[in-house]
Design a protein around this motif. Structure first.
Motif, PDB file in Angstrom:
ATOM      1  N   UNK A 155       0.890  -1.041  -0.146  1.00  0.00           N
ATOM      2  CA  UNK A 155       0.065  -0.095   0.161  1.00  0.00           C
ATOM      3  C   UNK A 155       0.782   1.351   0.087  1.00  0.00           C
ATOM      4  N   UNK A 156       1.841   1.460   0.900  1.00  0.00           N
ATOM      5  CA  UNK A 156       2.751   2.467   1.046  1.00  0.00           C
ATOM      6  C   UNK A 156       3.504   2.639  -0.387  1.00  0.00           C
ATOM      7  N   UNK A 157       3.918   1.579  -0.992  1.00  0.00           N
ATOM      8  CA  UNK A 157       4.738   1.653  -2.248  1.00  0.00           C
ATOM      9  C   UNK A 157       3.712   2.133  -3.390  1.00  0.00           C
ATOM     10  N   UNK A 158       2.386   1.529  -3.288  1.00  0.00           N
ATOM     11  CA  UNK A 158       1.325   2.328  -4.473  1.00  0.00           C
ATOM     12  C   UNK A 158       1.222   3.665  -4.036  1.00  0.00           C
ATOM     13  N   UNK A 159       1.010   4.133  -2.836  1.00  0.00           N
ATOM     14  CA  UNK A 159       0.827   5.587  -2.653  1.00  0.00           C
ATOM     15  C   UNK A 159       1.941   6.356  -3.105  1.00  0.00           C
ATOM     16  N   UNK A 160       3.332   6.034  -2.900  1.00  0.00           N
ATOM     17  CA  UNK A 160       4.141   6.655  -3.337  1.00  0.00           C
ATOM     18  C   UNK A 160       4.477   6.943  -4.995  1.00  0.00           C
ATOM     19  N   UNK A 161       4.084   5.486  -5.416  1.00  0.00           N
ATOM     20  CA  UNK A 161       3.925   5.889  -6.962  1.00  0.00           C
ATOM     21  C   UNK A 161       2.971   6.807  -7.514  1.00  0.00           C
ATOM     22  N   UNK A 162       1.815   6.682  -6.792  1.00  0.00           N
ATOM     23  CA  UNK A 162       0.525   7.456  -7.191  1.00  0.00           C
ATOM     24  C   UNK A 162       1.056   9.060  -6.715  1.00  0.00           C
ATOM     25  N   UNK A 163       1.955   9.366  -6.012  1.00  0.00           N
ATOM     26  CA  UNK A 163       2.324  10.631  -5.720  1.00  0.00           C
ATOM     27  C   UNK A 163       3.356  11.337  -7.021  1.00  0.00           C
TER      28      UNK A 163
END
Length: 104
Positions: free
Chosen positions: A17-25
């Motif tokens: 989840x954290x990785x996905x949020x960072x890539x979305x950013x």
């Protein structure tokens, strides 16, 4: 499923989840939406803190003498955690570079 296995699966899931949020950013920053990117990176940091707390709990238990069995699943979880942390840190730098480039 015992408590340790549950924590291991949570580490895998929350790290993703954290990785996905960072890539979305990063996607937001590439589109010039730096406010959105900053908010999404804050989300990623909070999610990373959540998974870090799980890992700290497990380390604390081990320090108390309650050894955690290390198997492929545990190694996989730690790999997910470290990869997500590295991705988040690199993405923060990339967003800074995009911000600097836009300011030129």
């Amino acid at each position: 499923m015992d408590e340790t296995e549950m924590k291991v699966f949570q580490i895998i899931s929350i790290s993703g989840d954290s990785r996905a949020q960072a890539f979305e950013a990063l996607r937001m920053a590439r589109e010039g939406n730096f406010d959105g990117a900053d908010a999404k990176m804050e989300e990623a940091r909070k999610t990373s803190a959540q998974v870090h707390n799980l890992q700290t709990d497990m380390l604390t238990e081990e320090a108390r003498g309650n050894k955690t069995p290390v198997g492929l699943l545990m190694v996989h979880a730690q790999d997910h955690l470290m990869t997500s942390l590295l991705a988040r840190d690199l993405i923060e730098e990339m967003i800074g570079m995009l911000r600097d480039k836009q300011a030129e």
